[in-house]
Design an enzyme around this catalytic site. Structure first.
Site, PDB file in Angstrom:
ATOM      1  N   GLU A 118      27.028  99.047 -54.532  1.00 38.38           N
ATOM      2  CA  GLU A 118      28.443  98.828 -54.251  1.00 38.38           C
ATOM      3  C   GLU A 118      28.696  99.094 -52.769  1.00 38.38           C
ATOM      4  OE1 GLU A 118      32.655 100.224 -56.286  1.00 38.38           O
ATOM      5  OE2 GLU A 118      31.010 101.669 -56.149  1.00 38.38           O
ATOM      6  N   LYS A 193      35.185  93.652 -60.655  1.00 38.22           N
ATOM      7  CA  LYS A 193      35.249  94.954 -61.322  1.00 38.22           C
ATOM      8  C   LYS A 193      36.506  95.101 -62.175  1.00 38.22           C
ATOM      9  CE  LYS A 193      34.858  99.883 -60.090  1.00 38.22           C
ATOM     10  NZ  LYS A 193      34.824 100.814 -58.926  1.00 38.22           N
ATOM     11  N   CYS A 235      29.827 100.355 -60.805  1.00 40.16           N
ATOM     12  CA  CYS A 235      30.151 101.774 -60.656  1.00 40.16           C
ATOM     13  C   CYS A 235      30.958 102.367 -61.821  1.00 40.16           C
ATOM     14  CB  CYS A 235      30.864 101.986 -59.329  1.00 40.16           C
ATOM     15  SG  CYS A 235      30.865 103.717 -58.766  1.00 40.16           S
TER      16      CYS A 235
END
Length: 358
Positions: A118, A193, A235
């Protein structure tokens, strides 16, 4: 009843032993030139017993084709994957130079695909900085990554880059986008995301990702790669097991969680969550990571690693900018899934009804 239990237990032990005997091979890096090795740590495997018992010897390495050089296109006969670890700053050119070095090391190790963490494009110290440096997916940044893919012959997982949102000129908001680029430099998949990190952590550390980042709207279909079917996440998505399970149901064989995990949560949660996702979905897990201090406002935990479908960590990075490499064997994945067919055992008749993110 006693004999029945003993029979079940012996079958379980047999399956477990078969899986454990198929420890995945960790490759040894050939000597890297001093100019290319500058600022990059040596690759490391998780433990001496796994590394020594299962590593590809120098003789085996040579037999795969001495013609393989920095492009890495020849001699790739096994499904080797590389996970990267790096310390991004606001300087895109500095970060791209690190990505380029790590990609060429991965190619020399004969990996088929490199997973970058990321914020591999840059790490801002504020929402304003990050908004200013965000780009469209047809911008200079993606051109540079496409060039790296073409020159090295690698597929690339760009684990979370700042993609300008549809109203960027007005609100300056962007997506945290996980982009897959093939070895021809073509963009083949994008995942934005879903779960944004808004949290108050121990020590007074607070994050409000939703203030400047747009949430994605759907799960992305697993993408076919030379390694197998790849399920995409970023993440904080790691903490939502329903996403991983849905990707498994959609055919994913590999799950990837590129991250910039915080220093307060990393020691307690990072590895255990990654191993849990591998175990519960019976999938490979590849987790590239940011590490160290990016600016006065932000530090990341690091510990990039690769886990197998049994939940064992089979490779992990050391300190600083680094890569670790492991072989993903299809027979290992299938053996685990056949031995314990949890997808078939799932009781959908009693599952609570949840909204389908798709």
């Amino acid at each position: 009843m006693q004999k029945c239990f003993e029979g079940i237990w012996k079958s379980h032990q047999t399956i477990q032993n078969l899986v454990l005997k198929q420890a995945l091979k960790a490759t040894n890096m050939s000597e890297w030139t001093k100019s290319n090795k500058e600022g990059v740590c040596e690759d490391r495997a998780v433990s001496d017993d796994v590394a020594n018992a299962n590593k590809i010897t120098d003789q085996d390495d040579d037999s795969m084709g001495s013609e393989t050089v920095s492009s890495g296109r020849e001699g790739r006969q096994t499904a080797l994957v590389a996970a990267a670890q790096m310390t991004s700053t606001l300087d895109k050119y500095h970060n791209m130079a690190i990505c380029d070095r790590l990609a060429r090391r991965a190619a020399d190790r004969r990996a088929l695909m490199l997973f970058l963490p990321e914020c591999c494009d840059f790490m801002g110290s504020s929402a304003a900085e990050s908004s200013l440096h965000a780009e469209d997916l047809d911008g200079e940044l993606m051109e540079s990554f496409s060039k790296i893919a073409r020159e090295t012959g690698l597929w690339l997982s760009l684990g979370g880059i700042h993609e300008r949102g549809p109203n960027w000129e007005i609100d300056k908001k962007y997506y945290n986008s996980h982009v897959i680029v093939n070895s021809d430099g073509q963009l083949v998949s994008v995942y934005r995301k879903l779960h944004l990190f808004d949290a108050d952590l121990p020590g007074g550390v607070s994050f409000r990702e939703s203030e400047f980042t747009l949430p994605g709207k759907s799960i992305t279909d697993p993408v076919s790669t030379p390694l197998g079917k790849l399920g995409l996440a970023v993440c904080y998505d790691l903490r939502f097991p329903h996403l991983s399970w849905k990707l498994r149901e959609m055919g994913a064989e590999i799950l990837t969680f590129p991250a910039a995990f915080s220093t307060p949560t990393g020691p307690a949660h990072w590895e255990v969550l990654l191993r849990a996702r591998a175990i519960e979905t019976q999938s490979w897990v590849v987790a590239a990571a940011q590490i160290g201090r990016h600016n006065p406002c932000r530090s990341s935990y690091g510990d990039a690693l690769i886990a197998d479908p049994w939940g064992r960590v089979i490779a992990r990075c050391g300190d600083g900018d680094d890569i670790c490499v492991a072989e993903l064997r299809s027979e290992t994945l299938q053996r685990v899934r056949r031995g314990m067919p949890i997808l078939q055992h799932q009781r959908k008749d009693i599952d609570s009804k949840t909204e389908n993110l798709r």
